[in-house]
Design a protein around this motif. Structure first.
Motif, PDB file in Angstrom:
ATOM      1  N   GLU A   1       4.870 -13.185 -13.953  1.00 50.11           N
ATOM      2  CA  GLU A   1       4.954 -11.928 -13.232  1.00 50.11           C
ATOM      3  C   GLU A   1       5.898 -11.022 -13.999  1.00 50.11           C
ATOM      4  O   GLU A   1       6.964 -11.437 -14.434  1.00 50.11           O
ATOM      5  N   GLN A   2       5.445  -9.777 -14.183  1.00 50.84           N
ATOM      6  CA  GLN A   2       6.229  -8.866 -15.000  1.00 50.84           C
ATOM      7  C   GLN A   2       6.384  -7.526 -14.300  1.00 50.84           C
ATOM      8  O   GLN A   2       5.384  -6.850 -14.027  1.00 50.84           O
ATOM      9  N   SER A   3       7.632  -7.165 -14.024  1.00 54.40           N
ATOM     10  CA  SER A   3       7.873  -5.819 -13.502  1.00 54.40           C
ATOM     11  C   SER A   3       7.632  -4.816 -14.623  1.00 54.40           C
ATOM     12  O   SER A   3       7.951  -5.093 -15.791  1.00 54.40           O
TER      13      SER A   3
ATOM     14  N   THR B   1       0.675  -9.412 -13.087  1.00 54.33           N
ATOM     15  CA  THR B   1       0.686 -10.837 -13.412  1.00 54.33           C
ATOM     16  C   THR B   1      -0.204 -11.052 -14.632  1.00 54.33           C
ATOM     17  O   THR B   1      -1.380 -10.667 -14.639  1.00 54.33           O
TER      18      THR B   1
ATOM     19  N   TYR C   1       7.229   0.420 -12.055  1.00 57.85           N
ATOM     20  CA  TYR C   1       8.062  -0.460 -11.211  1.00 57.85           C
ATOM     21  C   TYR C   1       7.265  -1.490 -10.403  1.00 57.85           C
ATOM     22  O   TYR C   1       7.857  -2.310  -9.708  1.00 57.85           O
ATOM     23  N   SER C   2       5.905  -1.436 -10.458  1.00 59.46           N
ATOM     24  CA  SER C   2       5.193  -2.493  -9.736  1.00 59.46           C
ATOM     25  C   SER C   2       5.117  -3.733 -10.617  1.00 59.46           C
ATOM     26  O   SER C   2       5.564  -3.735 -11.767  1.00 59.46           O
ATOM     27  N   THR C   3       4.589  -4.807 -10.052  1.00 53.42           N
ATOM     28  CA  THR C   3       4.612  -6.093 -10.748  1.00 53.42           C
ATOM     29  C   THR C   3       3.191  -6.517 -11.125  1.00 53.42           C
ATOM     30  O   THR C   3       2.330  -6.672 -10.246  1.00 53.42           O
TER      31      THR C   3
ATOM     32  N   SER D   1      -3.957 -10.652 -10.032  1.00 56.40           N
ATOM     33  CA  SER D   1      -2.928  -9.625 -10.247  1.00 56.40           C
ATOM     34  C   SER D   1      -3.305  -8.345  -9.502  1.00 56.40           C
ATOM     35  O   SER D   1      -4.487  -8.110  -9.186  1.00 56.40           O
TER      36      SER D   1
ATOM     37  N   SER E   1       7.281  -5.351 -21.062  1.00 56.27           N
ATOM     38  CA  SER E   1       7.923  -4.803 -19.855  1.00 56.27           C
ATOM     39  C   SER E   1       7.723  -3.296 -19.715  1.00 56.27           C
ATOM     40  O   SER E   1       8.056  -2.734 -18.676  1.00 56.27           O
TER      41      SER E   1
ATOM     42  N   TRP F   1      19.299  -7.862 -11.521  1.00 53.15           N
ATOM     43  CA  TRP F   1      18.347  -8.320 -12.537  1.00 53.15           C
ATOM     44  C   TRP F   1      19.051  -9.145 -13.609  1.00 53.15           C
ATOM     45  O   TRP F   1      19.093 -10.365 -13.551  1.00 53.15           O
TER      46      TRP F   1
END
Ligand SMILES: [Zn+2]
Length: 301
Positions: free
Chosen positions: A161-163, A151, A147-149, A138, A122, A244
């Motif tokens: 998907e990972q912030s 993949t 802060y973007s996501t 991705s 993360s 969250w």
């Protein structure tokens, strides 16, 4: 029973008038009937008592307070909510939670700790460790920002998907500690209060917003088993962050079959827009949003 007694008394009057010598026999019959009525009354009372007890025990709620991630990094550290779009002050949940603990007897109190290894997926600054695992669809590496996501497809696991967050709540650092003003209670056998601490997000390759499951539902913490062992029927979720970890824990609480409440004024979040969206989703899935002043209406003291 009363009708049969009435019928008997009418026949008794008739018998007595026609044959006054049967007084002893009549007296014996009256005594026998009276005993039968007493026994019937006793059986009825026992049945009513049993019914009331069954009804009360089935309505007996067993309550858990789930205190999510009240840790320094979310309050004044690297992922402080006051630096997020909401500009919330995470510290404001502390007096509300402490008041809940002082005012109500929760059967179980659980504290969750976001508890990441240094190479956790993360962290934005760990992106280079897994850049080769980004999926073709991705957001490309060059365009990924804090802060973007992203993949990822890792070791044949389902896409995730990972912030990408700032480095936060690294195990055994100050930022990962519960805020010192938060009331941390101990197990209390005399009061019959059970306490558990849950560490989540401990595996490098998968994040865990919920205190029940990791984000890919590959592994479960010990929280659900603990709550089931204690007979918990309803959970109240408080802490950081509303949109969250509070939201994810509450959703999984419902999936595990608990009547689930989010105590809104005991939570703070990252972004007002996502807070609203996720609380709406929670209520649409039959979750309950209440104020801390309403808790007394839902738990036995
Ligand atoms: Zn985290």
């Amino acid at each position: 029973m009363h009708i049969s007694l009435l019928v008997f008394l009418i026949s008794l009057i008739g018998t007595t008038l026609s044959n006054p010598v049967h007084y002893d026999q009549i007296n014996n019959k009256l005594t026998a009937i009276s005993e039968q009525i007493d026994q019937a009354e006793l059986r009825l009372n026992n049945s009513i008592t049993k019914l009331l007890n069954t009804s009360q025990s089935s309505n007996q709620a067993v309550s858990a307070l789930l205190i999510i991630d009240v840790q320094y990094d979310f309050i004044d550290g690297s992922l402080a909510l006051k630096n997020c779009p909401s500009k919330h002050n995470g510290e404001e949940v502390i007096p509300v939670i402490n008041q809940l603990l002082d005012s109500h007897k929760f059967d179980v109190v659980a504290y969750s700790h976001d508890w990441h290894p240094t190479n956790h997926i993360s962290f934005f600054d760990n992106l280079h460790l897994r850049s080769h695992l980004l999926t073709p669809d991705s957001i490309p590496l060059a365009d990924l920002k804090l802060y973007s996501t992203a993949t990822f497809a890792i070791n044949g696991l389902p896409r995730m998907e990972q912030s990408l967050w700032p480095r936060h709540c690294v195990q055994n650092t100050h930022g990962a500690k519960l805020h010192s003003d938060l009331k941390v209670i101990e197990e209390d056998n005399a009061q019959n209060i059970s306490v558990i601490h849950i560490q989540k997000g401990t595996k490098p390759d998968v994040d865990s917003y919920s205190a029940f499951w990791d984000n890919s539902k590959l592994s479960e913490t010990q929280l659900n088993q603990f709550l089931k062992e204690k007979g918990v029927t309803q959970v109240f979720v408080v802490g950081l962050a509303t949109d969250w970890c509070v939201y994810s824990t509450a959703i999984h609480g419902m999936e595990h079959g608990y009547k689930t409440f989010i105590i809104e004024d005991a939570c703070r979040g990252v972004d007002e827009k996502t807070i609203k969206e996720r609380l709406n989703d929670f209520t649409q899935k039959s979750g309950h949003i209440i104020k801390s002043s309403q808790v007394k209406d839902y738990i036995q003291e």
